[in-house]
Design a protein around this motif. Structure first.
Motif, PDB file in Angstrom:
ATOM      1  N   PRO A   1      33.763 -60.187  -1.072  1.00  0.00           N
ATOM      2  CA  PRO A   1      33.492 -59.210  -0.340  1.00  0.00           C
ATOM      3  C   PRO A   1      34.014 -59.447   1.095  1.00  0.00           C
ATOM      4  N   ALA A   2      34.010 -58.153   1.696  1.00  0.00           N
ATOM      5  CA  ALA A   2      34.714 -58.014   3.013  1.00  0.00           C
ATOM      6  C   ALA A   2      33.772 -58.693   4.224  1.00  0.00           C
ATOM      7  N   THR A   3      32.597 -58.633   3.747  1.00  0.00           N
ATOM      8  CA  THR A   3      31.475 -59.202   4.665  1.00  0.00           C
ATOM      9  C   THR A   3      31.279 -60.655   4.698  1.00  0.00           C
ATOM     10  N   ILE A   4      31.882 -61.431   3.798  1.00  0.00           N
ATOM     11  CA  ILE A   4      31.620 -62.913   3.866  1.00  0.00           C
ATOM     12  C   ILE A   4      32.532 -63.123   4.987  1.00  0.00           C
ATOM     13  N   LYS A   5      31.846 -64.512   5.747  1.00  0.00           N
ATOM     14  CA  LYS A   5      32.553 -64.803   6.982  1.00  0.00           C
ATOM     15  C   LYS A   5      33.807 -65.984   6.641  1.00  0.00           C
ATOM     16  N   ARG A   6      34.814 -65.839   6.900  1.00  0.00           N
ATOM     17  CA  ARG A   6      35.861 -66.756   6.627  1.00  0.00           C
ATOM     18  C   ARG A   6      36.443 -67.381   7.747  1.00  0.00           C
ATOM     19  N   ARG A   7      37.109 -68.594   7.451  1.00  0.00           N
ATOM     20  CA  ARG A   7      37.572 -69.536   8.636  1.00  0.00           C
ATOM     21  C   ARG A   7      39.022 -69.790   8.310  1.00  0.00           C
ATOM     22  N   PRO A   8      39.873 -68.890   9.020  1.00  0.00           N
ATOM     23  CA  PRO A   8      41.492 -68.930   8.298  1.00  0.00           C
ATOM     24  C   PRO A   8      41.881 -70.323   9.189  1.00  0.00           C
ATOM     25  N   ARG A   9      42.666 -70.951   8.542  1.00  0.00           N
ATOM     26  CA  ARG A   9      43.537 -72.244   8.893  1.00  0.00           C
ATOM     27  C   ARG A   9      44.300 -72.039  10.312  1.00  0.00           C
ATOM     28  N   PHE A  10      44.690 -70.909  10.413  1.00  0.00           N
ATOM     29  CA  PHE A  10      45.850 -70.602  11.459  1.00  0.00           C
ATOM     30  C   PHE A  10      44.896 -70.790  13.010  1.00  0.00           C
ATOM     31  N   VAL A  11      43.863 -70.404  13.126  1.00  0.00           N
ATOM     32  CA  VAL A  11      43.070 -70.640  14.218  1.00  0.00           C
ATOM     33  C   VAL A  11      42.789 -72.147  14.691  1.00  0.00           C
ATOM     34  N   VAL A  12      42.682 -72.979  13.776  1.00  0.00           N
ATOM     35  CA  VAL A  12      42.639 -74.400  13.911  1.00  0.00           C
ATOM     36  C   VAL A  12      44.016 -74.865  14.741  1.00  0.00           C
ATOM     37  N   GLU A  13      45.205 -74.345  13.982  1.00  0.00           N
ATOM     38  CA  GLU A  13      46.328 -74.795  14.339  1.00  0.00           C
ATOM     39  C   GLU A  13      46.658 -74.024  15.759  1.00  0.00           C
ATOM     40  N   ALA A  14      46.228 -72.638  15.952  1.00  0.00           N
ATOM     41  CA  ALA A  14      46.303 -72.296  17.226  1.00  0.00           C
ATOM     42  C   ALA A  14      45.710 -73.069  18.448  1.00  0.00           C
ATOM     43  N   VAL A  15      44.488 -73.556  17.932  1.00  0.00           N
ATOM     44  CA  VAL A  15      43.626 -74.415  19.218  1.00  0.00           C
ATOM     45  C   VAL A  15      44.412 -75.625  19.273  1.00  0.00           C
ATOM     46  N   ALA A  16      45.102 -76.147  18.183  1.00  0.00           N
ATOM     47  CA  ALA A  16      45.741 -77.465  18.455  1.00  0.00           C
ATOM     48  C   ALA A  16      46.917 -77.459  18.922  1.00  0.00           C
ATOM     49  N   LEU A  17      47.723 -76.308  19.008  1.00  0.00           N
ATOM     50  CA  LEU A  17      48.630 -76.158  19.702  1.00  0.00           C
ATOM     51  C   LEU A  17      48.720 -75.940  21.345  1.00  0.00           C
ATOM     52  N   LEU A  18      47.584 -74.860  21.404  1.00  0.00           N
ATOM     53  CA  LEU A  18      47.414 -74.848  22.987  1.00  0.00           C
ATOM     54  C   LEU A  18      46.834 -75.842  23.710  1.00  0.00           C
ATOM     55  N   ALA A  19      45.893 -76.309  23.164  1.00  0.00           N
ATOM     56  CA  ALA A  19      45.158 -77.304  23.808  1.00  0.00           C
ATOM     57  C   ALA A  19      45.741 -78.807  23.753  1.00  0.00           C
ATOM     58  N   GLY A  20      46.698 -78.791  22.790  1.00  0.00           N
ATOM     59  CA  GLY A  20      47.243 -80.443  22.852  1.00  0.00           C
ATOM     60  C   GLY A  20      48.062 -80.778  23.813  1.00  0.00           C
ATOM     61  N   ASN A  21      48.375 -79.878  24.869  1.00  0.00           N
ATOM     62  CA  ASN A  21      49.323 -80.364  26.005  1.00  0.00           C
ATOM     63  C   ASN A  21      48.472 -80.310  27.118  1.00  0.00           C
ATOM     64  N   THR A  22      47.095 -80.233  27.036  1.00  0.00           N
ATOM     65  CA  THR A  22      46.408 -80.234  28.327  1.00  0.00           C
ATOM     66  C   THR A  22      45.532 -81.548  28.410  1.00  0.00           C
ATOM     67  N   SER A  23      45.206 -81.801  29.607  1.00  0.00           N
ATOM     68  CA  SER A  23      44.502 -83.107  30.049  1.00  0.00           C
ATOM     69  C   SER A  23      43.337 -82.828  29.371  1.00  0.00           C
ATOM     70  N   GLU A  24      42.397 -81.826  29.252  1.00  0.00           N
ATOM     71  CA  GLU A  24      41.131 -81.690  29.009  1.00  0.00           C
ATOM     72  C   GLU A  24      41.004 -81.510  27.223  1.00  0.00           C
ATOM     73  N   GLY A  25      42.187 -81.243  26.897  1.00  0.00           N
ATOM     74  CA  GLY A  25      42.064 -80.901  25.248  1.00  0.00           C
ATOM     75  C   GLY A  25      41.452 -79.718  25.011  1.00  0.00           C
ATOM     76  N   GLN A  26      41.378 -78.774  26.075  1.00  0.00           N
ATOM     77  CA  GLN A  26      40.803 -77.372  25.762  1.00  0.00           C
ATOM     78  C   GLN A  26      41.604 -76.496  26.087  1.00  0.00           C
ATOM     79  N   VAL A  27      41.174 -75.070  25.588  1.00  0.00           N
ATOM     80  CA  VAL A  27      41.869 -73.688  25.856  1.00  0.00           C
ATOM     81  C   VAL A  27      41.087 -72.775  26.029  1.00  0.00           C
ATOM     82  N   HIS A  28      41.182 -71.952  27.230  1.00  0.00           N
ATOM     83  CA  HIS A  28      40.208 -70.668  27.372  1.00  0.00           C
ATOM     84  C   HIS A  28      40.461 -69.859  26.097  1.00  0.00           C
ATOM     85  N   LEU A  29      39.192 -69.331  26.012  1.00  0.00           N
ATOM     86  CA  LEU A  29      39.132 -68.076  24.946  1.00  0.00           C
ATOM     87  C   LEU A  29      39.729 -66.895  24.960  1.00  0.00           C
TER      88      LEU A  29
END
Length: 273
Positions: free
Chosen positions: A169-197
């Protein structure tokens, strides 16, 4: 009364050497360049055999302009020259100030150097076979790691069965993999390992203009990120959140390389597609 002056967004040109790489690399390249600015040029260069067969579906789906170059003589690759000339023209016409060349061919090393000499930023998206000469000629090199075919087949078969037998059903919460890939890409080159929402949200919109957490059953991006075990959220003094990979943050603290393709692939393998 004049309105507010909006910041000028960098303009990115994505030029693909279709004769030298595989269509599967295209989506990865677009995810990479989305962090640099707005893509204004999307072009794929190749001969009739390449563009009419292996690359046709990928270029059409990702809204690329195919640039067909016939071979005037056997063994001569005219597509390379066309790509180089179009890149220089786009720079001189000021249509683009950042360039992403998708190739593993070291012949483009000189083009990278000429673009950079004129003030342009150049990144290369290529495979592991990419020579050092080309890697070092660019401002940044992004290595595409081909997915394991066996895993892809199993994942595809599983997805087909799920859709056929018990569609979610459309109401089930899903966790797409590309979100983790995006966080890894954007935060990977920062000294804190974090990216703003806010930066993460802008990036996800650039990679997919139709992206919305509601499509995956979430009320917002923050609600969506809280469902990931691999993601660590941090609330700042001003109430603004940042996010990073738990393992990534630990590796940054220890001084290790946290954004290598092997490390990131191992992490995202634990997340559903």
């Amino acid at each position: 009364m004049s309105g507010p002056i909006l910041p000028i967004e960098p303009r990115v040109a994505v030029l693909v050497d279709c004769d030298n790489t595989t269509p599967e690399i295209l989506e990865y390249a677009l995810r990479v360049v989305a962090q640099f600015g707005r893509v204004v040029l999307r072009r794929g260069y190749g001969n009739h055999s390449t563009l009419a067969k292996t690359w046709q579906e990928a270029l059409v789906r990702q809204a690329f302009t195919p640039c067909l170059q016939y071979q005037y003589a056997a063994g001569k690759n005219t597509a390379d020259i066309a790509l180089a000339l179009d890149a220089l023209e786009a720079m001189f016409d000021q249509r683009a100030d950042k360039f992403c060349i998708v190739t593993s061919d070291s012949d483009f090393a000189y083009l990278c150097r000429k673009l950079r000499e004129r003030g342009a930023t150049v990144c290369i998206v290529g495979e592991s076979k990419t020579p050092e000469a080309l890697r070092n000629a660019s401002d940044q090199f992004f290595e595409w790691v081909a997915p394991v075919s066996a895993d892809s087949e199993q994942s595809g078969t599983k997805a087909i069965h799920e859709k056929t037998e018990q569609p979610k059903p459309a109401t089930i919460k899903r966790r797409p993999r590309f979100v983790v890939e995006a966080v890894a890409l954007l935060a990977g080159n920062t000294s804190e390992g974090q990216v703003h929402l806010s930066s993460l949200g802008q990036y996800l919109k650039r990679t997919d203009p139709g992206f919305s957490p509601a499509n995956y059953g979430h009320s917002g991006l923050l609600d969506m990120l809280k469902t990931y075990d691999l993601l660590a959220l941090k609330k700042g003094d001003g109430g603004h959140y940042t996010v990073g990979l738990r393992s990534l943050a630990a590796n940054v603290t220890n001084g290790a390389s946290a954004n290598s393709p092997t490390h990131v692939s191992a992490l995202i393998a634990e997340v559903e597609e």
